[in-house]
Write an enzyme that holds these catalytic residues in place. Sequence first.
Site, short mmCIF file in Angstrom:
data_model
loop_
_atom_site.label_atom_id
_atom_site.label_comp_id
_atom_site.label_asym_id
_atom_site.label_seq_id
_atom_site.Cartn_x
_atom_site.Cartn_y
_atom_site.Cartn_z
N ARG A 1 -25.21 -4.86 -8.46
CA ARG A 1 -24.98 -6.26 -8.74
C ARG A 1 -26.23 -6.85 -9.52
O ARG A 1 -25.76 -7.96 -10.34
CB ARG A 1 -24.88 -7.03 -7.21
CG ARG A 1 -23.37 -6.78 -6.98
CD ARG A 1 -22.93 -7.49 -5.58
NE ARG A 1 -21.62 -7.07 -5.32
CZ ARG A 1 -21.23 -7.29 -4.22
NH1 ARG A 1 -21.97 -7.72 -3.06
NH2 ARG A 1 -20.06 -6.96 -3.74
N GLY B 1 -11.74 -8.87 -4.55
CA GLY B 1 -11.19 -10.04 -4.32
C GLY B 1 -10.70 -10.84 -5.44
O GLY B 1 -9.42 -11.17 -5.79
N LYS C 1 -1.61 -0.12 2.61
CA LYS C 1 -0.57 -0.79 2.98
C LYS C 1 0.30 -1.77 1.76
O LYS C 1 -0.28 -2.33 0.85
CB LYS C 1 -0.82 -2.19 3.82
CG LYS C 1 -1.46 -1.67 5.23
CD LYS C 1 -1.82 -2.86 5.93
CE LYS C 1 -2.35 -2.35 7.27
NZ LYS C 1 -3.05 -3.54 7.95
P1 AMP Z 1 -6.71 -0.57 0.82
O1 AMP Z 1 -7.72 -1.13 1.42
O2 AMP Z 1 -5.31 -1.23 1.28
O3 AMP Z 1 -6.56 -0.26 -0.78
O4 AMP Z 1 -6.54 0.94 1.29
C1 AMP Z 1 -7.23 1.85 1.07
C2 AMP Z 1 -7.52 2.96 2.11
O5 AMP Z 1 -6.17 3.41 2.06
C3 AMP Z 1 -8.48 4.01 1.79
O6 AMP Z 1 -9.27 3.96 2.73
C4 AMP Z 1 -7.49 5.27 2.09
O7 AMP Z 1 -8.06 6.43 2.71
C5 AMP Z 1 -6.17 4.79 2.65
N1 AMP Z 1 -5.09 5.72 2.49
C6 AMP Z 1 -4.66 5.95 1.29
N2 AMP Z 1 -3.55 6.69 1.72
C7 AMP Z 1 -3.18 6.77 3.01
C8 AMP Z 1 -2.39 7.45 3.88
N3 AMP Z 1 -1.31 8.11 3.26
N4 AMP Z 1 -2.49 7.19 5.16
C9 AMP Z 1 -3.55 6.62 5.83
N5 AMP Z 1 -4.34 5.88 4.86
C10 AMP Z 1 -4.30 5.99 3.44
#
Ligand code: AMP
Length: 415
Positions: A34, A396, A217
């Site tokens: 940063r 964000g 998610k």
């Molecule tokens: P996000 O913060 O929603 O972008 O999610 C990122 C996280 O999703 C990473 O730490 C990944 O390890 C996790 N992730 C990706 N695919 C899967 C999966 N099939 N099952 C569980 N976690 C997952």
Amino acid sequence: MTINDYKFAGKKAIVRVDFNVPLNENGQITDDTRIRGALPTLKHILEEGGALIIMSHMGKPKGKVVAKYSLKQIVDAVSAALGTPVQFAEDCAKAAEQAAALKAGEVLLLENLRYYPEEEGKPVGIDKEDPAYEEAKKAMKASQKEFAKTLASYADCYVNDAFGTAHRKHASTAVIADYFDADNKMLGYLMEKEVEAVDNILKNIKRPFTAIMGGSKVSTKIGIIENLMDKVDNLILCGGMTYTFAKANGGEIGKSICENDKLELALDIIAQAKAKGVNLVLATDCVAADDFCNEANTQICSSKAIPEGWEGVDAGPESRKAFAAAIEGAKTILWNGPAGVFEFDNFAAGSKAIAEAIATATDNGAYSLIGGGDSVACVNKFGMADRVSYISTGGGALLEAIEGKVLPGVAAIKG
Ligand code: AMP
């Protein structure tokens, strides 16, 4: 006004940067990305004969003085990065004398803005349910204006180069801009680049446009998915959200991550894609594991037929090919979120296939934007950071911009 057009000679510039760098327990910086990110703007102002007043937040001190969040700890690092001594103002709201004494080429760093609740502008010590909350909020907004006015009084012009906080309407990121006329406020180079990157995928789109959304998610990505649905040609939805879609389509998903309250939403996204002529690419096969660890036993199976006790942790080989095909022909690419649990090497193949396809497409002239912490970590892990067009620094803020929201930090300057 733009930073390239402004005449900084003999002027004092107050610059909002994001120096919220990670520190270890000894107060040493563990990642100076940063600081390096703000250097082009800061050096330009000094080289043009301006004086610098640098302001930032660090951590979440919640409106109080908390020593471990003091910016004093980074004075030497900023000084080394700029190649010039950096003075320090122990109280960001009482720095008028130090600011007034600054000469051309001199630098003053202000103490953590968030030592004052006025920076964020949220009333402290009062619950939202409290009947007096609205009054407290009004009073806080008034004192936030005073705080911003004080900061503004230190300088002739205002530069915002803190993209990481551009989605916040804080004293130093937005309110302060009210105290400068249009000729004396501008975005810094980092902000300019981020805004241009967002424009490249939302406005100046070269087709075909492929967006890849992954992560854990669907619920946290829905705003972006909906905004992109009107813009993209191909939409790859991967990662953990695969299994919410698979279940919604009647699949068996074992113990895979799934948002059971989003099954309807998944079906709605599928219907929206169809109605809008978007090629929606979902993982048809997956790497399933019998445990959530790198050493787990694995098998390749259909994303809709995962055995009991197993969970989908990565995209399978057939899906990787489908993803690559949708990426390699694209001229504009956005990637946010991994295709699997890439932190475990054995479950990183899907994310790696995406990173490689993006690098190939970029070599062939596509514009590629990577944003959001985890996908940035992916391209770094696979050593492909210099084979993509742009890696966003603002988690964000980038996501809100892609959702189509106006960023207060940008609007305060560009109107
Ligand atoms: P996000 O913060 O929603 O972008 O999610 C990122 C996280 O999703 C990473 O730490 C990944 O390890 C996790 N992730 C990706 N695919 C899967 C999966 N099939 N099952 C569980 N976690 C997952």
